[in-house]
Scaffold this active site. Structure first.
Site, short mmCIF file in Angstrom:
data_model
loop_
_atom_site.label_atom_id
_atom_site.label_comp_id
_atom_site.label_asym_id
_atom_site.label_seq_id
_atom_site.Cartn_x
_atom_site.Cartn_y
_atom_site.Cartn_z
N CYS A 1 38.37 29.14 41.71
CA CYS A 1 37.38 29.92 40.97
C CYS A 1 36.53 30.78 41.91
N CYS B 1 37.76 33.21 39.08
CA CYS B 1 36.65 33.69 38.23
C CYS B 1 35.71 34.67 38.93
N LYS C 1 37.23 37.98 40.41
CA LYS C 1 37.76 38.67 39.22
C LYS C 1 36.62 39.30 38.39
N TYR D 1 45.97 35.54 30.68
CA TYR D 1 44.66 35.82 31.25
C TYR D 1 44.75 36.64 32.55
N GLU E 1 43.68 40.58 32.87
CA GLU E 1 42.40 40.83 33.53
C GLU E 1 42.58 41.68 34.78
N HIS F 1 18.38 42.05 16.21
CA HIS F 1 18.76 43.43 15.98
C HIS F 1 18.20 44.32 17.07
N GLU G 1 24.79 39.91 16.35
CA GLU G 1 24.25 39.73 15.00
C GLU G 1 25.34 39.96 13.93
P1 FAD Z 1 40.81 24.38 42.19
O1 FAD Z 1 39.56 25.15 41.97
O2 FAD Z 1 42.07 25.15 42.26
O3 FAD Z 1 40.57 23.56 43.56
C1 FAD Z 1 41.58 22.82 44.17
C2 FAD Z 1 41.29 22.76 45.66
O4 FAD Z 1 42.11 21.75 46.25
C3 FAD Z 1 41.63 24.06 46.38
O5 FAD Z 1 40.63 24.41 47.28
C4 FAD Z 1 42.93 23.72 47.13
O6 FAD Z 1 43.10 24.51 48.28
C5 FAD Z 1 42.67 22.26 47.46
N1 FAD Z 1 43.87 21.47 47.75
C6 FAD Z 1 45.08 21.52 47.14
N2 FAD Z 1 45.89 20.59 47.66
C7 FAD Z 1 45.17 19.93 48.61
C8 FAD Z 1 45.44 18.86 49.49
N3 FAD Z 1 46.64 18.27 49.50
N4 FAD Z 1 44.47 18.43 50.32
C9 FAD Z 1 43.24 19.01 50.35
N5 FAD Z 1 42.93 20.05 49.54
C10 FAD Z 1 43.89 20.49 48.67
N6 FAD Z 1 38.37 29.87 34.79
C11 FAD Z 1 37.25 30.14 34.08
O7 FAD Z 1 36.64 29.22 33.52
N7 FAD Z 1 36.78 31.41 33.96
C12 FAD Z 1 37.39 32.46 34.56
O8 FAD Z 1 36.94 33.59 34.43
C13 FAD Z 1 38.55 32.20 35.32
N8 FAD Z 1 39.18 33.21 35.95
C14 FAD Z 1 40.27 32.93 36.70
C15 FAD Z 1 40.91 34.00 37.33
C16 FAD Z 1 42.04 33.77 38.08
C17 FAD Z 1 42.70 34.93 38.77
C18 FAD Z 1 42.54 32.46 38.22
C19 FAD Z 1 43.76 32.20 39.05
C20 FAD Z 1 41.92 31.39 37.59
C21 FAD Z 1 40.78 31.62 36.83
N9 FAD Z 1 40.12 30.60 36.17
C22 FAD Z 1 39.01 30.86 35.41
C23 FAD Z 1 40.60 29.21 36.25
C24 FAD Z 1 39.77 28.39 37.26
O9 FAD Z 1 39.73 29.05 38.50
C25 FAD Z 1 40.39 27.00 37.43
O10 FAD Z 1 40.53 26.41 36.16
C26 FAD Z 1 39.53 26.10 38.31
O11 FAD Z 1 39.35 26.64 39.58
C27 FAD Z 1 40.19 24.71 38.41
O12 FAD Z 1 39.43 23.88 39.25
P2 FAD Z 1 40.10 22.64 39.98
O13 FAD Z 1 38.98 21.89 40.62
O14 FAD Z 1 40.99 21.92 39.07
O15 FAD Z 1 41.03 23.26 41.11
P1 NDP Z 2 49.85 31.61 31.97
O1 NDP Z 2 50.77 30.48 32.20
O2 NDP Z 2 48.79 31.46 30.94
O3 NDP Z 2 50.70 32.91 31.60
C1 NDP Z 2 51.80 33.34 32.34
C2 NDP Z 2 52.24 34.71 31.86
O4 NDP Z 2 53.37 35.13 32.63
C3 NDP Z 2 52.72 34.73 30.41
O5 NDP Z 2 52.41 36.00 29.88
C4 NDP Z 2 54.24 34.55 30.56
O6 NDP Z 2 54.97 35.07 29.48
C5 NDP Z 2 54.49 35.36 31.80
N1 NDP Z 2 55.69 34.95 32.55
C6 NDP Z 2 56.01 33.71 32.96
N2 NDP Z 2 57.16 33.74 33.67
C7 NDP Z 2 57.57 35.02 33.69
C8 NDP Z 2 58.68 35.69 34.25
N3 NDP Z 2 59.59 35.03 34.95
N4 NDP Z 2 58.82 37.04 34.07
C9 NDP Z 2 57.88 37.71 33.37
N5 NDP Z 2 56.79 37.14 32.81
C10 NDP Z 2 56.64 35.81 32.97
O7 NDP Z 2 49.24 31.91 33.38
P2 NDP Z 2 48.02 32.70 33.97
O8 NDP Z 2 48.33 32.71 35.41
O9 NDP Z 2 47.74 34.00 33.31
O10 NDP Z 2 46.77 31.74 33.73
C11 NDP Z 2 46.74 30.40 34.16
C12 NDP Z 2 45.50 29.73 33.64
O11 NDP Z 2 44.37 30.14 34.40
C13 NDP Z 2 45.18 30.07 32.21
O12 NDP Z 2 45.80 29.17 31.34
C14 NDP Z 2 43.68 29.99 32.17
O13 NDP Z 2 43.27 28.72 31.66
C15 NDP Z 2 43.21 30.15 33.59
N6 NDP Z 2 42.52 31.45 33.67
C16 NDP Z 2 41.34 31.61 32.99
C17 NDP Z 2 40.70 32.83 32.97
C18 NDP Z 2 39.44 33.00 32.19
O14 NDP Z 2 38.85 32.01 31.79
N7 NDP Z 2 39.01 34.23 31.92
C19 NDP Z 2 41.23 33.98 33.70
C20 NDP Z 2 42.47 33.70 34.40
C21 NDP Z 2 43.08 32.47 34.36
P3 NDP Z 2 55.44 34.16 28.20
O15 NDP Z 2 54.28 34.17 27.25
O16 NDP Z 2 56.61 34.89 27.71
O17 NDP Z 2 55.76 32.79 28.72
#
Ligand code: FAD
Ligand code: NDP
Length: 512
Positions: free
Chosen positions: A76, A81, A84, A218, A222, A487, A492
């Site tokens: 995140c 997050c 992004k 997502y 985004e 408003h 609203e």
């Molecule tokens: P993570 O935050 O992924 O933390 C895991 C940590 O463990 C990492 O630092 C990793 O390096 C470390 N790690 C892994 N393996 C090991 C190991 N063996 N030993 C030591 N350390 C290790 N969520 C939202 O709510 N709002 C958003 O707007 C949003 N936007 C997102 C945008 C993107 C592009 C992405 C990819 C995700 C987004 N998410 C968003 C999802 C959110 O980031 C994740 O749900 C959240 O970070 C999950 O937290 P976590 O603690 O499970 O894991």
């Molecule tokens: P998702 O698993 O939600 O989506 C993957 C996307 O990639 C789908 O559109 C899928 O299509 C497509 N896809 C998968 N494989 C292929 C392929 N081989 N070729 C072409 N297209 C493919 O993953 P995201 O990485 O988008 O998000 C992961 C999670 O991270 C989300 O579930 C969300 O909870 C979290 N997140 C939250 C955000 C927020 O809160 N604003 C922002 C970003 C991430 P198909 O539908 O056909 O399978």
């Protein structure tokens, strides 16, 4: 391997001797060792330490296939997050500059955007958050170990530094919070060599240029949204539908707006090959899944947004008896986040069936800490978690989609109230509001309990966050109507919904 000491830690060999000493004495180095210092792991660690537990957290970032790496805080903070949302803000400001002229501002033209300036500012903020987390861990007396963790047994964790130094620590409980990492489509030739993922995009020093984003959930939408917004030629390749799992009418609003905003869509297409041309550009070949025709174009960057894989493989989980879901590879947990091994818990993205969202990982971590450190029995409530998609036209929702409500309760048992509205700020700016839409999915009978709320428009997350409280409290359609609006706001309009879909009447909001 010889035992050696560093600071307050006993760095030990992974020998049976240590395990038996611990079993005889009944003492552990720590009350809890957390593997993964992201949203869930850090929230757990801080809460548990505050409640008097002796906690260590191991966090280690494996560089991306392109070599990108970052600091403490997890997905995140570093590659999710936070960067992004800041880049989304950069894009929104581009739209605001256009609007500003209609509101009387003189903007010298041409207006241009500089990636390097934005990226440096965003990366600077992320680094300040990395530092902030380190300071907080220190303040709360959580031991931070920049090590890659894995399990030795149900009470022993092994850590390895980047330089290969090993240590083991014993602990009463283990919390796994290792999250996930972006996948590459390995069947696409050249995918890994020539593509980047969300682990790289926010750390690029130079603009990605003309970009192909593959995947339409997502992450894909985004990223494509902010790239378009800062003026880059951006195409999204969608193999099936956009925003799978979300209300599909709302998904259509989001993608229709993006098309009008300038994002190109390659619907029903799947890439097959990425090649680097002598010019340095990337040539992408794809196939249209309906017509089976091949297509080809060149891009400066290809961003894979095809989903995320759990970071479970290197933890030695199966050997210790921690059960993984066969299909997803995530850790199977109970409602109290316990795994199949009673001393080991798992929270956040790595856990099977949990929403992949930061606030759920944080809340699950805090509640688990309270259960382990006090006599609290409170479990995490994963129902009615609100979420927002930060696309050029934002979308936020809480509760069931129309499709899921129909599946769960039957089409005749639900009532959908809806409205097309025009945000006031769009009027003077002469912006098209065709996709600014709201719907409330309610039970038709009884007290007409609200099952889901959906909103596209400015600050969608801010709008839906408050209404999510209503759903937690069992809000009904009558409660919604009895709520007096503020408003003039977009929010609203939710309190004024009065046209049912069933009626077929025009749902356009008119007047003030
Ligand atoms: P993570 O935050 O992924 O933390 C895991 C940590 O463990 C990492 O630092 C990793 O390096 C470390 N790690 C892994 N393996 C090991 C190991 N063996 N030993 C030591 N350390 C290790 N969520 C939202 O709510 N709002 C958003 O707007 C949003 N936007 C997102 C945008 C993107 C592009 C992405 C990819 C995700 C987004 N998410 C968003 C999802 C959110 O980031 C994740 O749900 C959240 O970070 C999950 O937290 P976590 O603690 O499970 O894991
Ligand atoms: P998702 O698993 O939600 O989506 C993957 C996307 O990639 C789908 O559109 C899928 O299509 C497509 N896809 C998968 N494989 C292929 C392929 N081989 N070729 C072409 N297209 C493919 O993953 P995201 O990485 O988008 O998000 C992961 C999670 O991270 C989300 O579930 C969300 O909870 C979290 N997140 C939250 C955000 C927020 O809160 N604003 C922002 C970003 C991430 P198909 O539908 O056909 O399978």
């Amino acid at each position: 391997m010889a035992a050696f000491c560093r600071g307050r830690h006993r760095l030990k060999s992974i020998s049976g001797l240590q395990t038996s000493i611990r079993q005889l004495s009944g003492k552990f180095d720590y009350d809890v060792v957390v593997i993964g210092g992201g949203s869930g792991g850090l929230a757990f660690s801080k809460e548990a330490a505050q409640l008097g537990k002796k906690v260590a957290v191991l966090d280690y970032v494996e560089p991306s296939a392109k070599g990108t790496k970052w600091g403490l805080g997890g997905t995140c903070v570093n590659v999710g997050c936070i960067p992004k949302k800041l880049m989304h803000q950069a894009a929104l400001l581009g739209t605001a500059i256009k609007d500003a002229q209609k509101y009387g501002w003189t903007i010298p033209s041409p207006v241009s955007h500089d990636w390097a300036t934005m990226a440096a500012a965003v990366q600077g903020h992320v680094k300040s958050l990395n530092w902030g987390h380190r300071v907080q861990l220190q303040d709360k007396k959580v031991k931070y170990l920049n090590m890659k963790g894995s399990l030795v047994d149900e009470h022993t964790v092994k850590g390895v530094t980047a330089r290969g130094k090993e240590m083991t620590v014993t602990t009463r409980n283990i919390v796994i919070a290792t999250g996930g990492r972006p996948k590459h489509p390995t069947h696409v030739i050249g995918a890994v060599e020539h593509g980047i993922t969300s682990d790289d995009i926010f750390w690029l020093k130079e603009s990605p240029g003309k970009t192909l984003v593959v995947g339409a959930s997502y992450v894909g939408l985004e990223c494509a949204g902010f790239l378009t917004g800062i003026g880059l030629d951006t195409t999204i390749m969608v193999r099936s539908i956009a925003l799978r799992g979300f209300d599909q009418q709302m998904s259509g609003m989001v993608t229709d707006y993006m098309e009008a905003y300038g994002t190109k869509f390659a619907w029903k297409c799947s890439p097959t090959k990425v090649e680097r041309l002598p010019s340095g550009s990337l040539q992408v070949t794809w196939v249209n899944n309906s017509t089976k025709q091949e297509g080809r174009d060149t891009f400066d960057s290809v961003l894979w947004a095809v989903g995320r894989a759990p970071e479970a493989k290197q933890l030695n989980l199966e050997k210790v008896g921690v059960r993984l879901d066969e299909e997803t590879g995530k850790i199977v947990v109970g409602p109290d986040e316990v795994t199949s091994v009673p001393s080991i818990y798992s929270i956040g993205d790595i856990s099977q069936g949990r929403p992949e969202l930061t606030p759920t990982a944080i809340q699950a971590g805090r509640l688990l800490a309270r259960r382990l450190a006090t006599d609290s029995k409170e479990l995490m409530n994963y129902d009615n978690v609100a979420t927002a998609v930060f696309t050029p036209l934002e979308y936020a929702c809480v509760g069931l989609s129309e499709e899921d409500a129909e599946k769960k309760h039957g089409k005749d048992s639900i009532e959908v109230l809806h409205a097309f509205y025009k945000p006031l700020e769009f009027t003077v700016a002469e912006r098209d509001a065709s996709q600014c839409y709201i719907k409330a999915v309610c039970l038709r009978g009884g007290d007409q309990r609200i099952l889901g709320l959906h909103f596209t428009g400015p600050s969608a997350g801010e709008v839906i966050q408050g209404f999510a409280l209503g759903l937690q409290c069992g809000a009904t359609y009558t409660h919604l109507l009895n709520t007096v609006g503020i408003h003039p706001t977009c929010a609203e309009e939710l309190t004024k919904l009065n046209v049912t879909k069933r009626s077929g009447l025009d749902a356009t909001v008119t007047g003030c």
